[in-house]
Design a protein around this motif. Sequence first.
Motif, short mmCIF file in Angstrom:
data_model
loop_
_atom_site.label_atom_id
_atom_site.label_comp_id
_atom_site.label_asym_id
_atom_site.label_seq_id
_atom_site.Cartn_x
_atom_site.Cartn_y
_atom_site.Cartn_z
N VAL A 48 -12.61 -1.04 17.91
CA VAL A 48 -12.75 -1.68 17.33
C VAL A 48 -11.51 -1.84 16.05
CG1 VAL A 48 -14.62 -2.55 14.95
CG2 VAL A 48 -15.43 -1.67 17.47
N ALA A 49 -12.29 -0.01 15.36
CA ALA A 49 -11.13 0.61 14.42
C ALA A 49 -11.09 2.17 14.84
CB ALA A 49 -11.98 -0.29 13.08
N GLY A 50 -9.76 2.24 14.19
CA GLY A 50 -10.19 3.98 14.07
C GLY A 50 -8.80 4.23 12.81
N ILE A 51 -8.89 6.06 12.23
CA ILE A 51 -9.01 5.95 11.24
C ILE A 51 -8.34 7.65 10.98
CG2 ILE A 51 -11.40 6.68 10.02
CD1 ILE A 51 -9.90 5.97 7.29
N SER A 52 -7.28 7.95 10.51
CA SER A 52 -6.56 9.64 11.17
C SER A 52 -7.60 10.24 10.09
CB SER A 52 -5.39 9.60 9.84
OG SER A 52 -5.25 8.83 8.63
N GLY A 53 -7.66 11.30 10.25
CA GLY A 53 -8.07 11.99 8.79
C GLY A 53 -8.14 11.88 7.66
N SER A 54 -7.23 12.45 7.13
CA SER A 54 -7.21 11.73 5.96
C SER A 54 -7.30 10.44 5.38
CB SER A 54 -5.21 11.58 5.29
OG SER A 54 -4.90 11.07 5.94
N GLY A 55 -7.39 9.47 5.91
CA GLY A 55 -7.94 7.73 5.94
C GLY A 55 -7.01 7.40 5.25
N SER A 56 -5.86 7.48 5.50
CA SER A 56 -4.80 6.96 5.25
C SER A 56 -3.87 6.45 6.52
CB SER A 56 -3.31 7.81 4.43
OG SER A 56 -2.68 8.65 5.61
N ILE A 57 -4.24 6.23 6.90
CA ILE A 57 -3.79 5.08 8.32
C ILE A 57 -5.19 4.54 9.33
CG2 ILE A 57 -2.86 5.06 10.67
CD1 ILE A 57 -0.73 7.15 9.74
N SER A 58 -5.27 3.16 9.19
CA SER A 58 -5.92 2.75 10.50
C SER A 58 -5.68 1.57 10.86
CB SER A 58 -6.74 2.06 8.85
OG SER A 58 -6.45 1.08 8.17
N ARG A 59 -6.69 1.33 11.62
CA ARG A 59 -6.44 0.52 12.98
C ARG A 59 -7.17 -0.30 13.33
NH1 ARG A 59 -3.20 1.97 18.91
NH2 ARG A 59 -2.42 3.05 17.36
N TYR A 60 -7.43 -1.55 13.70
CA TYR A 60 -8.05 -2.49 13.84
C TYR A 60 -7.72 -3.63 14.85
CZ TYR A 60 -9.11 -1.72 9.71
OH TYR A 60 -10.33 -1.12 7.96
N ALA A 61 -8.98 -3.55 15.81
CA ALA A 61 -8.83 -4.70 17.05
C ALA A 61 -8.61 -5.84 16.40
CB ALA A 61 -9.97 -4.90 17.99
N SER A 62 -8.03 -6.81 16.94
CA SER A 62 -7.31 -8.23 16.89
C SER A 62 -8.29 -9.14 16.63
CB SER A 62 -6.11 -8.71 17.21
OG SER A 62 -6.77 -8.30 18.96
N SER A 63 -9.48 -8.19 17.20
CA SER A 63 -10.73 -9.72 17.14
C SER A 63 -11.30 -9.42 15.69
CB SER A 63 -11.59 -9.41 18.21
OG SER A 63 -12.23 -8.00 18.23
N VAL A 64 -11.60 -8.67 14.95
CA VAL A 64 -12.15 -8.08 13.87
C VAL A 64 -10.61 -7.59 12.45
CG1 VAL A 64 -13.74 -6.74 15.32
CG2 VAL A 64 -11.95 -5.53 13.92
N LYS A 65 -10.24 -7.72 12.65
CA LYS A 65 -9.06 -7.30 11.60
C LYS A 65 -9.00 -8.86 10.41
CE LYS A 65 -4.50 -5.79 11.01
NZ LYS A 65 -2.55 -5.59 12.29
N GLY A 66 -9.42 -8.01 9.53
CA GLY A 66 -9.37 -9.16 8.43
C GLY A 66 -10.68 -9.87 8.10
N ARG A 67 -12.06 -8.63 9.10
CA ARG A 67 -13.26 -8.84 8.53
C ARG A 67 -13.89 -7.79 8.55
NH1 ARG A 67 -16.17 -10.74 12.29
NH2 ARG A 67 -15.18 -10.59 14.29
N PHE A 68 -12.76 -6.31 9.35
CA PHE A 68 -14.07 -4.99 9.06
C PHE A 68 -12.89 -4.34 8.51
CE2 PHE A 68 -16.29 -5.90 13.40
CZ PHE A 68 -17.88 -6.62 12.82
N THR A 69 -13.65 -3.33 7.49
CA THR A 69 -12.58 -2.37 7.39
C THR A 69 -13.47 -0.97 7.65
OG1 THR A 69 -12.54 -3.68 5.46
CG2 THR A 69 -12.16 -1.62 5.18
N ILE A 70 -12.85 -0.17 7.86
CA ILE A 70 -13.09 1.51 8.18
C ILE A 70 -12.30 2.23 7.01
CG2 ILE A 70 -11.39 1.96 9.43
CD1 ILE A 70 -12.94 3.75 11.39
N SER A 71 -13.27 2.98 6.83
CA SER A 71 -13.43 3.47 5.55
C SER A 71 -14.19 5.22 5.98
CB SER A 71 -13.70 3.46 4.58
OG SER A 71 -14.65 3.40 4.64
#
Length: 125
Positions: A48-71
């Motif tokens: 669904v979504a991933g985030i780096s250790g620092s939080g500076s990089i995130s990635r989303y599945a296309s199905s949730v991009k723009g709707r979901f936010t990982i932090s």
Amino acid sequence: QVQLVESGGGLVQAGGSLRLSCAASGRTFSSNRMAWFRQAPGKEREFVAGISGSGSISRYASSVKGRFTISRDNAKNTVYLQMNSLKLEDTAVYYCAADPRYSGTSQYTSDYDAWGQGTQVTVSS
């Protein structure tokens, strides 16, 4: 090893919002990249979504991009998934996962060595 406990799932109407939380203990949280996966009945677990250790990089599945936010809040050893504009197809068990690597993100289940027990998200019409 790291232990993960998810919370925040529930029943919500289509178009609504939920925020999932994942509390970590054990291994130094800030050194782990984190992710959320989900699994619907009869389907494989998907990224669904991933985030780096620092939080500076995130990635989303296309199905949730723009709707979901990982932090993440490394001071609280917690990662979050804010889910807005929920759709029926978002219904699934959502899992938090930890990867001992720090940099970047990964969409592959095999990269993660610790998993939470999952929290159910049900979206109704």
